[in-house]
Design a protein around this motif. Structure first.
Motif, PDB file in Angstrom:
ATOM      1  N   GLY A   1       0.842  -1.195   0.000  1.00 44.96           N
ATOM      2  CA  GLY A   1       0.000   0.000   0.000  1.00 44.96           C
ATOM      3  C   GLY A   1       0.871   1.237   0.000  1.00 44.96           C
ATOM      4  O   GLY A   1       1.927   1.260  -0.618  1.00 44.96           O
ATOM      5  N   GLY A   2       0.462   2.253   0.753  1.00 45.05           N
ATOM      6  CA  GLY A   2       1.244   3.477   0.860  1.00 45.05           C
ATOM      7  C   GLY A   2       0.553   4.651   0.215  1.00 45.05           C
ATOM      8  O   GLY A   2      -0.660   4.671   0.066  1.00 45.05           O
ATOM      9  N   SER A   3       1.356   5.619  -0.172  1.00 42.81           N
ATOM     10  CA  SER A   3       0.846   6.827  -0.800  1.00 42.81           C
ATOM     11  C   SER A   3       1.652   7.111  -2.057  1.00 42.81           C
ATOM     12  O   SER A   3       2.605   6.403  -2.363  1.00 42.81           O
ATOM     13  CB  SER A   3       0.957   7.996   0.186  1.00 42.81           C
ATOM     14  N   GLN A   4       1.253   8.145  -2.773  1.00 43.63           N
ATOM     15  CA  GLN A   4       1.918   8.489  -4.029  1.00 43.63           C
ATOM     16  C   GLN A   4       3.430   8.537  -3.853  1.00 43.63           C
ATOM     17  O   GLN A   4       3.931   9.155  -2.917  1.00 43.63           O
ATOM     18  CB  GLN A   4       1.423   9.848  -4.521  1.00 43.63           C
TER      19      GLN A   4
ATOM     20  N   GLU B   1       4.060 -14.251  -0.285  1.00 49.75           N
ATOM     21  CA  GLU B   1       4.039 -13.714  -1.639  1.00 49.75           C
ATOM     22  C   GLU B   1       3.295 -12.392  -1.628  1.00 49.75           C
ATOM     23  O   GLU B   1       2.563 -12.091  -0.682  1.00 49.75           O
ATOM     24  CB  GLU B   1       3.354 -14.697  -2.586  1.00 49.75           C
ATOM     25  N   VAL B   2       3.479 -11.608  -2.676  1.00 48.15           N
ATOM     26  CA  VAL B   2       2.751 -10.354  -2.810  1.00 48.15           C
ATOM     27  C   VAL B   2       1.389 -10.680  -3.400  1.00 48.15           C
ATOM     28  O   VAL B   2       1.290 -11.115  -4.552  1.00 48.15           O
ATOM     29  CB  VAL B   2       3.498  -9.348  -3.700  1.00 48.15           C
ATOM     30  N   GLY B   3       0.351 -10.506  -2.601  1.00 50.94           N
ATOM     31  CA  GLY B   3      -0.996 -10.794  -3.065  1.00 50.94           C
ATOM     32  C   GLY B   3      -1.563  -9.678  -3.919  1.00 50.94           C
ATOM     33  O   GLY B   3      -2.247  -9.918  -4.902  1.00 50.94           O
ATOM     34  N   ALA B   4      -1.265  -8.439  -3.560  1.00 52.19           N
ATOM     35  CA  ALA B   4      -1.777  -7.290  -4.309  1.00 52.19           C
ATOM     36  C   ALA B   4      -0.832  -6.114  -4.113  1.00 52.19           C
ATOM     37  O   ALA B   4      -0.174  -5.989  -3.087  1.00 52.19           O
ATOM     38  CB  ALA B   4      -3.166  -6.917  -3.824  1.00 52.19           C
ATOM     39  N   CYS B   5      -0.793  -5.261  -5.123  1.00 54.03           N
ATOM     40  CA  CYS B   5       0.002  -4.033  -5.041  1.00 54.03           C
ATOM     41  C   CYS B   5      -0.883  -2.854  -5.418  1.00 54.03           C
ATOM     42  O   CYS B   5      -1.411  -2.797  -6.525  1.00 54.03           O
ATOM     43  CB  CYS B   5       1.212  -4.096  -5.957  1.00 54.03           C
ATOM     44  N   GLN B   6      -1.046  -1.939  -4.489  1.00 51.01           N
ATOM     45  CA  GLN B   6      -1.881  -0.760  -4.710  1.00 51.01           C
ATOM     46  C   GLN B   6      -1.105   0.405  -5.308  1.00 51.01           C
ATOM     47  O   GLN B   6      -1.666   1.466  -5.522  1.00 51.01           O
ATOM     48  CB  GLN B   6      -2.522  -0.340  -3.381  1.00 51.01           C
ATOM     49  N   ARG B   7       0.184   0.230  -5.582  1.00 48.24           N
ATOM     50  CA  ARG B   7       1.015   1.304  -6.129  1.00 48.24           C
ATOM     51  C   ARG B   7       1.046   1.203  -7.654  1.00 48.24           C
ATOM     52  O   ARG B   7       1.972   0.662  -8.247  1.00 48.24           O
ATOM     53  CB  ARG B   7       2.440   1.253  -5.556  1.00 48.24           C
ATOM     54  N   ALA B   8       0.009   1.707  -8.288  1.00 48.83           N
ATOM     55  CA  ALA B   8      -0.144   1.608  -9.738  1.00 48.83           C
ATOM     56  C   ALA B   8       1.009   2.259 -10.499  1.00 48.83           C
ATOM     57  O   ALA B   8       1.312   1.865 -11.626  1.00 48.83           O
ATOM     58  CB  ALA B   8      -1.473   2.228 -10.169  1.00 48.83           C
ATOM     59  N   GLU B   9       1.695   3.240  -9.907  1.00 48.22           N
ATOM     60  CA  GLU B   9       2.790   3.933 -10.589  1.00 48.22           C
ATOM     61  C   GLU B   9       4.112   3.161 -10.531  1.00 48.22           C
ATOM     62  O   GLU B   9       5.080   3.539 -11.174  1.00 48.22           O
ATOM     63  CB  GLU B   9       2.983   5.340  -9.988  1.00 48.22           C
ATOM     64  N   CYS B  10       4.162   2.070  -9.786  1.00 52.31           N
ATOM     65  CA  CYS B  10       5.399   1.297  -9.684  1.00 52.31           C
ATOM     66  C   CYS B  10       5.714   0.617 -11.012  1.00 52.31           C
ATOM     67  O   CYS B  10       4.817   0.092 -11.689  1.00 52.31           O
ATOM     68  CB  CYS B  10       5.284   0.241  -8.571  1.00 52.31           C
ATOM     69  N   ALA B  11       6.974   0.594 -11.369  1.00 55.95           N
ATOM     70  CA  ALA B  11       7.409  -0.020 -12.630  1.00 55.95           C
ATOM     71  C   ALA B  11       7.093  -1.507 -12.682  1.00 55.95           C
ATOM     72  O   ALA B  11       6.966  -2.072 -13.773  1.00 55.95           O
ATOM     73  CB  ALA B  11       8.909   0.204 -12.818  1.00 55.95           C
ATOM     74  N   PHE B  12       6.939  -2.152 -11.533  1.00 58.81           N
ATOM     75  CA  PHE B  12       6.661  -3.585 -11.481  1.00 58.81           C
ATOM     76  C   PHE B  12       5.164  -3.901 -11.404  1.00 58.81           C
ATOM     77  O   PHE B  12       4.783  -5.061 -11.313  1.00 58.81           O
ATOM     78  CB  PHE B  12       7.376  -4.219 -10.278  1.00 58.81           C
ATOM     79  N   ASN B  13       4.319  -2.887 -11.411  1.00 56.02           N
ATOM     80  CA  ASN B  13       2.878  -3.088 -11.275  1.00 56.02           C
ATOM     81  C   ASN B  13       2.216  -3.305 -12.630  1.00 56.02           C
ATOM     82  O   ASN B  13       2.361  -2.498 -13.534  1.00 56.02           O
ATOM     83  CB  ASN B  13       2.250  -1.888 -10.565  1.00 56.02           C
ATOM     84  N   ASP B  14       1.498  -4.403 -12.765  1.00 54.34           N
ATOM     85  CA  ASP B  14       0.736  -4.700 -13.974  1.00 54.34           C
ATOM     86  C   ASP B  14      -0.673  -5.098 -13.545  1.00 54.34           C
ATOM     87  O   ASP B  14      -0.884  -6.198 -13.049  1.00 54.34           O
ATOM     88  CB  ASP B  14       1.402  -5.839 -14.758  1.00 54.34           C
ATOM     89  N   HIS B  15      -1.616  -4.169 -13.689  1.00 57.07           N
ATOM     90  CA  HIS B  15      -2.999  -4.414 -13.284  1.00 57.07           C
ATOM     91  C   HIS B  15      -3.104  -4.803 -11.809  1.00 57.07           C
ATOM     92  O   HIS B  15      -3.790  -5.742 -11.431  1.00 57.07           O
ATOM     93  CB  HIS B  15      -3.659  -5.462 -14.177  1.00 57.07           C
ATOM     94  N   LEU B  16      -2.353  -4.082 -10.965  1.00 57.65           N
ATOM     95  CA  LEU B  16      -2.321  -4.249  -9.512  1.00 57.65           C
ATOM     96  C   LEU B  16      -1.682  -5.561  -9.063  1.00 57.65           C
ATOM     97  O   LEU B  16      -1.813  -5.974  -7.924  1.00 57.65           O
ATOM     98  CB  LEU B  16      -3.715  -4.078  -8.896  1.00 57.65           C
ATOM     99  N   GLN B  17      -0.946  -6.198  -9.956  1.00 55.11           N
ATOM    100  CA  GLN B  17      -0.176  -7.392  -9.636  1.00 55.11           C
ATOM    101  C   GLN B  17       1.302  -7.049  -9.764  1.00 55.11           C
ATOM    102  O   GLN B  17       1.710  -6.350 -10.685  1.00 55.11           O
ATOM    103  CB  GLN B  17      -0.511  -8.543 -10.598  1.00 55.11           C
ATOM    104  N   CYS B  18       2.106  -7.550  -8.845  1.00 55.61           N
ATOM    105  CA  CYS B  18       3.542  -7.281  -8.856  1.00 55.61           C
ATOM    106  C   CYS B  18       4.238  -8.234  -9.816  1.00 55.61           C
ATOM    107  O   CYS B  18       4.025  -9.445  -9.769  1.00 55.61           O
ATOM    108  CB  CYS B  18       4.106  -7.449  -7.449  1.00 55.61           C
ATOM    109  N   THR B  19       5.087  -7.685 -10.684  1.00 57.87           N
ATOM    110  CA  THR B  19       5.818  -8.500 -11.657  1.00 57.87           C
ATOM    111  C   THR B  19       7.310  -8.607 -11.327  1.00 57.87           C
ATOM    112  O   THR B  19       8.065  -9.172 -12.115  1.00 57.87           O
ATOM    113  CB  THR B  19       5.666  -7.924 -13.082  1.00 57.87           C
ATOM    114  N   ALA B  20       7.731  -8.088 -10.174  1.00 62.39           N
ATOM    115  CA  ALA B  20       9.134  -8.204  -9.775  1.00 62.39           C
ATOM    116  C   ALA B  20       9.480  -9.668  -9.539  1.00 62.39           C
ATOM    117  O   ALA B  20       8.613 -10.468  -9.186  1.00 62.39           O
ATOM    118  CB  ALA B  20       9.390  -7.391  -8.504  1.00 62.39           C
TER     119      ALA B  20
END
Length: 95
Positions: free
Chosen positions: A31-34, A57-76
């Protein structure tokens, strides 16, 4: 669909899910903020939690601006959690 990345390590000693730098939560939410990513699963209650012998495991990522975020899923390939601005930050976060 791709597999969810493992939490490689967690150096947040006061988290109830931390067991010798390994996360025992079944899954975490980032989670977090901008422009800042934190582990929203962090719990500090002085009691051990989670499941023995589990690799979180990472179940969800709310940081849409992250380079590893693809449709709220982490791709790292893997995620590292540690102290930062908040008690537990996603150290893999990258804009």
């Amino acid at each position: 669909m791709h597999a969810t990345p493992p939490v490689a390590d967690c150096t947040v000693e006061n988290c109830s899910f931390n067991d010798h730098s390994h996360c025992n939560a079944a899954g975490i939410t980032i989670g977090g903020s901008q422009d800042h990513a934190s582990c929203a699963t962090f719990v500090d209650i002085g009691q051990s939690g989670g499941l023995p012998k589990v690799i979180a495991e990472v179940g969800a990522c709310q940081r849409a601006e992250c380079a590893f975020n693809d449709h709220l899923q982490c791709t790292a390939a893997e995620v590292h959690v540690g102290p930062g601005i908040d008690n537990a930050d996603c150290l893999t976060y990258k804009v």
